[in-house]
Motif scaffolding. Structure first.
Motif, short mmCIF file in Angstrom:
data_model
loop_
_atom_site.label_atom_id
_atom_site.label_comp_id
_atom_site.label_asym_id
_atom_site.label_seq_id
_atom_site.Cartn_x
_atom_site.Cartn_y
_atom_site.Cartn_z
N LEU A 130 0.85 -1.19 0.00
CA LEU A 130 0.00 0.00 0.00
C LEU A 130 0.88 1.24 0.00
CD1 LEU A 130 -2.92 1.02 0.12
CD2 LEU A 130 -2.71 1.10 2.61
N THR A 134 -2.34 6.95 -0.01
CA THR A 134 -3.39 6.44 -0.89
C THR A 134 -4.77 6.83 -0.36
OG1 THR A 134 -2.00 4.54 -1.41
CG2 THR A 134 -4.33 4.37 -1.95
N LEU A 138 -9.43 3.84 -2.55
CA LEU A 138 -8.57 3.04 -3.43
C LEU A 138 -7.74 2.00 -2.68
CD1 LEU A 138 -7.21 5.79 -5.85
CD2 LEU A 138 -9.09 4.19 -6.24
N ILE A 139 -7.81 1.99 -1.35
CA ILE A 139 -6.97 1.07 -0.58
C ILE A 139 -7.23 -0.40 -0.93
CG2 ILE A 139 -6.57 0.17 1.73
CD1 ILE A 139 -6.65 3.02 2.77
N LEU A 142 -5.84 -1.15 -4.53
CA LEU A 142 -4.39 -1.11 -4.63
C LEU A 142 -3.74 -2.31 -3.93
CD1 LEU A 142 -3.44 2.65 -4.23
CD2 LEU A 142 -3.23 1.20 -6.24
N GLU A 146 -1.24 -4.69 -5.94
CA GLU A 146 0.14 -4.89 -5.50
C GLU A 146 0.40 -6.34 -5.14
OE1 GLU A 146 2.67 -2.88 -5.47
OE2 GLU A 146 1.52 -1.21 -6.30
#
Length: 227
Positions: A130, A134, A138-139, A142, A146
């Motif tokens: 993370l 951010t 959107l956490i 993402l 990732e």
């Protein structure tokens, strides 16, 4: 009978013995073993100098905790270069064109770097999933992206090495076939094709060394994130 161009990438078997096993053992035989004497021969001196230069350049940006991996990375580098270069000789087999072998090298080493990161600094290792700053919405997205990118890393390592060597060998065989076909029909064009084949062979020698270096370099970068 015309054979497929991809037959050269099949693992050969002789008397029921897979020759890929002999190809994997061969690099351990061709490298000279350093002695305990003060003065060695020129070959061992050059080999030791190259190993020292490569190790110092590779581990210069890494933390001291990663320096214990120097022997493993150097051995892997020499192993991959030997297999790639030996595969360019006539009537030989290149084990690194097999995706299974490359993935067998990439996955355990990548997993070892991840396990070390989760063991020594779990907060920093999980923080890579993370980026800082951010937005809240959107956490979740993402974190999923990732995580997928982390699991793609070993696949990219293995596929990159396999694809580059396979493409180079196919180009060499295609151009060599064209030179043999054109020789009785257009000798001048066949000679130009043979000159192109020679230049491509030199390029493939460079690719064999560069791809081994890139494989080890990316592993060192993954290690740097987790040490």
């Amino acid at each position: 009978m015309t054979l497929s161009f991809f037959d050269q990438f099949m693992s050969p078997v002789f008397l029921g013995i897979p020759l890929i096993a002999i190809a994997l053992i061969l690099p351990c035989i061709i490298f000279p073993t350093p002695t305990t004497r003060w003065l060695n021969n020129r070959l061992i001196a050059v080999q030791s100098w190259l190993i020292n230069q490569f190790t110092s350049q590779l581990f210069l940006p890494l933390n001291p905790g990663a320096h214990k991996w120097a022997v493993m990375f150097m051995s892997l580098m020499l192993f991959l270069i030997s297999l790639n270069m030996l595969g360019l000789l006539p009537y030989t087999f290149t084990p690194t064109t097999q995706l299974s072998l490359n993935m067998g090298l990439a996955v355990p080493l990548w997993l070892a770097t991840v396990i070390i990161g989760m063991r020594n600094q779990p907060t920093v290792a999980l923080g890579h999933l993370l980026p800082e700053g951010t937005p809240t919405l959107l956490i979740p997205v993402l974190i999923i992206i990732e995580t997928i990118s982390h699991f793609i890393r070993p696949l990219a390592l293995g596929v990159r090495l396999t694809a580059n060597l396979t493409a180079g060998h196919l180009l060499i065989q295609l151009i060599a076939t064209a030179a043999f076909v054109l020789l009785p029909l257009m000798p001048t064009v066949a000679l130009l094709t043979a000159a192109l084949l020679f230049l491509l062979t030199l390029l493939e020698v460079a690719v064999a060394m560069i791809q081994a270096y890139v494989f080890v370099l990316l592993l060192s970068l993954y290690l740097q994130e987790n040490v």
